[in-house]
Design an enzyme around this catalytic site. Sequence first.
Site, mmCIF file in Angstrom:
data_model
loop_
_atom_site.group_PDB
_atom_site.id
_atom_site.type_symbol
_atom_site.label_atom_id
_atom_site.label_comp_id
_atom_site.label_asym_id
_atom_site.label_seq_id
_atom_site.Cartn_x
_atom_site.Cartn_y
_atom_site.Cartn_z
ATOM 1 N N PHE A 150 35.509 39.510 40.865
ATOM 2 C CA PHE A 150 36.561 39.935 41.796
ATOM 3 C C PHE A 150 37.202 41.265 41.408
ATOM 4 O O PHE A 150 37.796 41.936 42.235
ATOM 5 C CB PHE A 150 37.661 38.851 41.880
ATOM 6 C CG PHE A 150 38.624 38.887 40.712
ATOM 7 C CD1 PHE A 150 39.689 39.772 40.692
ATOM 8 C CD2 PHE A 150 38.452 38.059 39.606
ATOM 9 C CE1 PHE A 150 40.565 39.829 39.607
ATOM 10 C CE2 PHE A 150 39.310 38.108 38.522
ATOM 11 C CZ PHE A 150 40.372 39.004 38.534
ATOM 12 N N CYS A 282 37.723 44.437 32.460
ATOM 13 C CA CYS A 282 36.962 43.957 31.305
ATOM 14 C C CYS A 282 37.102 44.914 30.127
ATOM 15 O O CYS A 282 36.762 44.562 29.010
ATOM 16 C CB CYS A 282 35.500 43.783 31.664
ATOM 17 S SG CYS A 282 34.706 45.355 31.997
ATOM 18 N N GLU A 383 40.072 35.215 26.495
ATOM 19 C CA GLU A 383 40.342 36.426 27.278
ATOM 20 C C GLU A 383 41.511 36.098 28.207
ATOM 21 O O GLU A 383 41.457 35.106 28.936
ATOM 22 C CB GLU A 383 39.090 36.769 28.102
ATOM 23 C CG GLU A 383 39.228 38.047 28.901
ATOM 24 C CD GLU A 383 37.997 38.325 29.776
ATOM 25 O OE1 GLU A 383 37.385 37.371 30.286
ATOM 26 O OE2 GLU A 383 37.657 39.509 29.933
#
Length: 500
Positions: A150, A282, A383
Amino acid sequence: MAKKVPLYIDGRFVDSETSDWIEVTNPATNEVIAHCPVALPEEIERAIASAKAAQAEWRQVPVPERARYIMRYQALLKEHQEDIARIVAAETGKIMADAMGDVWRGIEVVEHAMGIPTLIMGETVEQVARGVDTISWVHPLGVCAGITPFNFPAMIPLWMFPLAVVCGNSFVLKPSEQDPLTPMRLAELWNEAGLPPGLLQIVHGRKEQVEQIITHPDIKAVSFVGSAPVGAHIYRTATQHLKRAQCMVGAKNHMVIMPDANKQQVINNLVGAACGAAGQRCMAISVAVLVGEETRDWVEDIKAAMAKLRPGVPDDPEAAYGPLISRAALERVERLIASAEEEGATLLLDGRGYKVEGYPNGNWIGPTLIDNVTEEMTCYKEEIFGPVLCVMHVDTLDEAIALVNRNPYGNGTSIFTDSGAAARKYRFNTEVGQVGVNVPIPVPLPFFSFTGGKGSFYGDLHPYGKQAVRFYTETRTVVERWFESDIPDGHGPNMTINLR
Ligand code: NAD
């Protein structure tokens, strides 16, 4: 009623026959802005069959002609950058500057794909034996597939299909069901660029639809970007079905801060790299590693700078970042912040419960700073994917290197220092795929490749750049012998400069 997202099959935008629809929401309001279909198995089958037929024709098209189609596509993307970015902003909540960046970093990959005639060159050795030459040719694979996340609905699909197609393949894309409107806009412009129908197909759905694609006998290669557990499953499944796979997955990116670094530069860069795009990158910096006693009191300055950031809606010029993508993402980040407190870290800024005036239902989270984090804590191991920065303290550069190397992920890292020797030592010894020296988010431009490593990547060849051309092609070698005694008589003069 919010609009239905179509499928893109055989060059046409068609409504799915499914009865299973996923709500696409505006993260700033949680209003439903579209319904995304969960494609039927026969629809996916149709898309793959059409891609296969289109590829058989496309591989005959001369390479410079393929490049010209991509040039037209690049021009259209540039012309429509802002309208694509508005769609990105509406369905991800990104502030406009960030949404424009999402599209731009994708356009850069398309620009690189325009250079395919030189990228796809093979190799030759003349006279490997008397009268014998060897030539390696670079061939497309067939139908390739992409599964995307996304967080970059423009850039990440653009990492994949333009390059795969210009290499002579066709491509089936399954974008994130959370923000499918942006990839559909990319497909409309693709259509407008006049590419032959069927080279790009877009189907929607979840796990089952992905499973159908990555196990299908006509799919030759799978590119995946998303979370680590899903990426590991996709890598295992695709390779077990004897396909190529490249899976770019989760991360925990550390910024190592040496006492000789320029403090103001550190703070400006750190705060943006941790909270930009609400930390949903990321390559976001999620851990600051402060080296030495002298840097201990920098935490107060980092806190002051972070406290000034506030989230807001895309068109708010004062907003530093937008909401999180979904309620579920918000709850997850809040749970991880709570765990830090329970496990003994020091919560210096707590963004939970943040409210933005006029948008009471948005997935807001304020900037969050957690000090004295240790390796055993959940907030370090997982994460977070939110505007949350963990701070750790070590005494020496060696300890910082050891800490970063013990972390299973290896997407990106950076060091801030004035010392070339410290920077070199860090760069040489850290086992991370992308290293920045006084650069917080070291994402290479597309003539290099996106080289995330260790637990952040499963595969051999990375996205974009020369590596991606190799990923989407295979090499065939021809050994030729010609006998001089067989040379026929000439054909008469050719008076033009054309090949015939
Ligand atoms: P996700 O793994 O939930 O979803 C990614 C894609 O996989 C989506 O298209 C989704 O529909 C599909 N999917 C989800 N569950 C599946 C399953 N069980 N089986 C098969 N397919 C499934 O990821 P996300 O939340 O959309 O994206 C965020 C993640 O992506 C973060 O972990 C981030 O670090 C990572 N990411 C990595 C990179 C990189 O280059 N390394 C870049 C961007 C994002």
